[in-house]
Design a protein around this motif. Structure first.
Motif, short mmCIF file in Angstrom:
data_model
loop_
_atom_site.label_atom_id
_atom_site.label_comp_id
_atom_site.label_asym_id
_atom_site.label_seq_id
_atom_site.Cartn_x
_atom_site.Cartn_y
_atom_site.Cartn_z
N HIS A 1 40.63 23.96 28.93
CA HIS A 1 40.32 24.36 30.31
C HIS A 1 39.86 23.11 31.04
O HIS A 1 38.81 22.57 30.74
CB HIS A 1 39.20 25.42 30.35
CG HIS A 1 39.61 26.70 29.73
ND1 HIS A 1 40.19 27.70 30.45
CD2 HIS A 1 39.54 27.15 28.45
CE1 HIS A 1 40.45 28.73 29.65
NE2 HIS A 1 40.07 28.41 28.44
N HIS B 1 38.34 21.94 34.18
CA HIS B 1 37.65 22.41 35.39
C HIS B 1 37.34 21.27 36.34
O HIS B 1 36.79 21.49 37.39
CB HIS B 1 36.33 23.10 35.02
CG HIS B 1 36.53 24.37 34.28
ND1 HIS B 1 36.76 25.57 34.90
CD2 HIS B 1 36.59 24.63 32.95
CE1 HIS B 1 36.91 26.53 33.99
NE2 HIS B 1 36.82 25.98 32.81
N ALA C 1 30.68 31.49 38.92
CA ALA C 1 31.18 32.53 38.02
C ALA C 1 30.08 32.96 37.07
O ALA C 1 29.40 32.13 36.48
CB ALA C 1 32.38 31.99 37.24
N ARG C 2 29.91 34.27 36.93
CA ARG C 2 28.91 34.77 35.97
C ARG C 2 29.23 36.22 35.62
O ARG C 2 29.92 36.92 36.35
CB ARG C 2 27.49 34.66 36.54
CG ARG C 2 27.23 35.44 37.82
CD ARG C 2 25.72 35.58 38.06
NE ARG C 2 25.11 34.30 38.33
CZ ARG C 2 24.90 33.81 39.54
NH1 ARG C 2 25.29 34.51 40.60
NH2 ARG C 2 24.32 32.66 39.72
N SER D 1 30.78 39.54 34.39
CA SER D 1 32.15 40.04 34.27
C SER D 1 33.13 39.26 35.13
O SER D 1 34.33 39.26 34.86
CB SER D 1 32.21 41.51 34.70
OG SER D 1 31.32 42.28 33.93
N TYR D 2 32.64 38.59 36.19
CA TYR D 2 33.53 37.89 37.11
C TYR D 2 33.69 36.44 36.66
O TYR D 2 33.01 35.54 37.14
CB TYR D 2 33.00 37.98 38.54
CG TYR D 2 32.96 39.40 39.05
CD1 TYR D 2 34.08 39.98 39.63
CD2 TYR D 2 31.81 40.18 38.92
CE1 TYR D 2 34.07 41.29 40.08
CE2 TYR D 2 31.78 41.50 39.36
CZ TYR D 2 32.91 42.05 39.94
OH TYR D 2 32.90 43.34 40.37
N THR D 3 34.62 36.24 35.71
CA THR D 3 34.74 34.92 35.09
C THR D 3 35.35 33.88 36.01
O THR D 3 35.27 32.68 35.74
CB THR D 3 35.57 35.02 33.79
OG1 THR D 3 36.86 35.58 34.10
CG2 THR D 3 34.87 35.89 32.76
N TYR D 4 36.00 34.31 37.09
CA TYR D 4 36.48 33.37 38.10
C TYR D 4 35.52 33.32 39.29
O TYR D 4 35.82 32.70 40.31
CB TYR D 4 37.86 33.80 38.64
CG TYR D 4 39.02 33.43 37.74
CD1 TYR D 4 39.23 32.12 37.34
CD2 TYR D 4 39.94 34.40 37.33
CE1 TYR D 4 40.30 31.78 36.53
CE2 TYR D 4 41.02 34.07 36.53
CZ TYR D 4 41.20 32.76 36.13
OH TYR D 4 42.26 32.42 35.34
N HIS E 1 43.71 23.63 36.58
CA HIS E 1 43.13 24.67 35.72
C HIS E 1 44.23 25.10 34.73
O HIS E 1 45.08 25.91 35.06
CB HIS E 1 42.67 25.86 36.56
CG HIS E 1 41.89 26.88 35.77
ND1 HIS E 1 40.55 27.09 35.94
CD2 HIS E 1 42.28 27.71 34.78
CE1 HIS E 1 40.14 28.03 35.11
NE2 HIS E 1 41.18 28.42 34.39
#
Length: 342
Positions: A7, A9, A87-88, A90-93, A295
């Motif tokens: 990944h 970033h 991002a944190r 459940s919302y990984t994006y 990404h």
């Protein structure tokens, strides 16, 4: 088996179109949007009053459209705030797609509003009411000036964001609307042709339909995980397969997290004596430099190490297998180097 999930970033802010979500750029975008919002809200209130007094549908329709302009800018500002959150959970994006939701909402409001205004304009075309042309003319002149200022302000923000583009399209359509209304006012004053007001409204309706359709289409592509419009996934797969020591590329997925921020994942098979790490680095360098895709998730394996991932029994250079041994369903075409590549 050498399996590498990478990944990268480091360049999120430098996705396609050089889109930035953080720091100074985002703050600057917000400032320009607030300036445009203030201009529009102040003028809109006065235009509603004049439109009712003058009996002009063109003016009232402009005012209603300006209300959606104001809402579109508010939506854009809220979406910017949400998209900037890290991002944190459940919302990984993160909430980056809040901006795309905002763009889609802007597109839908343009389409719905155009249907209502189209109906009203046709009704007035058939039986035109009395319209005070001089009031229409003066208000439209001021409206052109206000919208020029608001359009200029939003054009200073980063329009590679579909969110900002949504607000920009609203205001640009409104600028065209005022120009049409200005012409209609001049025609009514000089010739007394009252239907000019309804004709101006129909011109605006056509522009709103075009802008609304574009926003819904572009935001829909992102929600449906389509590849960016300027990249052909098949051509990209062939280019990846043509890199030295690559035997095969499959399960290639290319999508956009949000406008201007592309992501890619793929399974790469390398020839038995190839350096998996070197191949992965070379592929990532190509994706970053040639396609601005930063990404990336690449699973890199040696050909033949795992029979379940060895798909080379299929002969064409690019094909879709009837079954994919390591997946329940095949994920698109398989890419291989040409006969003279390696």
């Amino acid at each position: 088996m050498h399996s590498h999930d990478q990944h990268d970033h480091s360049g999120h802010g430098a996705g396609q179109g050089g889109h930035h979500h953080h720091g100074v750029a985002a703050d600057g975008d917000r400032r320009w949007l607030v300036i445009a919002l203030t201009l529009i809200t102040v003028f809109m209130a006065g235009e509603v009053i004049v439109g009712v007094v003058a009996g002009s549908l063109a003016l009232i329709s402009d005012a209603v459209h300006m209300l959606t302009d104001a809402v579109s800018i508010l939506l854009a500002l809220v979406a910017m705030r949400l998209a900037a959150r890290p991002a944190r959970g459940s919302y990984t994006y993160g909430l980056k797609r809040a901006e795309i939701l905002s763009a889609q909402a802007n597109g839908l409001t343009l389409l719905l509003l155009s249907l209502w205004l189209g109906y009203e304009a046709v009704r007035r075309l058939i039986s035109p009411p009395e319209v005070t042309g001089s009031l229409v003319l003066i208000t439209a002149l001021v409206g052109v000036a206000v919208n020029l200022a608001a359009t200029w302000a939003i054009s200073k923000a980063n329009r590679t964001s579909l969110n900002v583009e949504g607000a920009f399209q609203h205001i640009l359509t409104d600028l065209y609307a005022f120009i049409a209304t200005l012409i209609a006012g001049a025609v009514i004053v000089t010739t007394g042709f009252a239907r000019a007001d309804a004709i101006a409204s129909l011109v605006v309706v056509a522009l709103m339909l075009r802008a609304g359709f574009g926003l819904v289409r572009d935001s829909g592509r992102i929600f449906l995980e389509a590849a960016p419009v300027d990249i052909d996934p098949n051509d990209l797969g062939d280019r990846l397969a043509a890199v030295g020591r690559v035997a095969e590329v499959h399960d290639l997925h290319l999508w956009q997290i949000t406008s201007g921020q592309s992501a890619l994942s793929a399974h790469i098979l390398v020839v038995p004596d190839g350096d998996c790490h070197a191949v992965r680095r070379e592929l990532q360098r190509m994706l970053r430099n040639d396609y601005r895709i930063t990404h990336t998730t690449l699973q890199v394996d040696h050909l033949g190490e795992d029979p379940d991932t060895d798909l080379l029994h299929i002969t064409p250079r690019r094909s879709t297998p009837p079954t994919d041994p390591h997946c329940e369903e095949p994920h698109g075409p398989i890419h291989r180097p040409g006969p003279h590549e390696h």
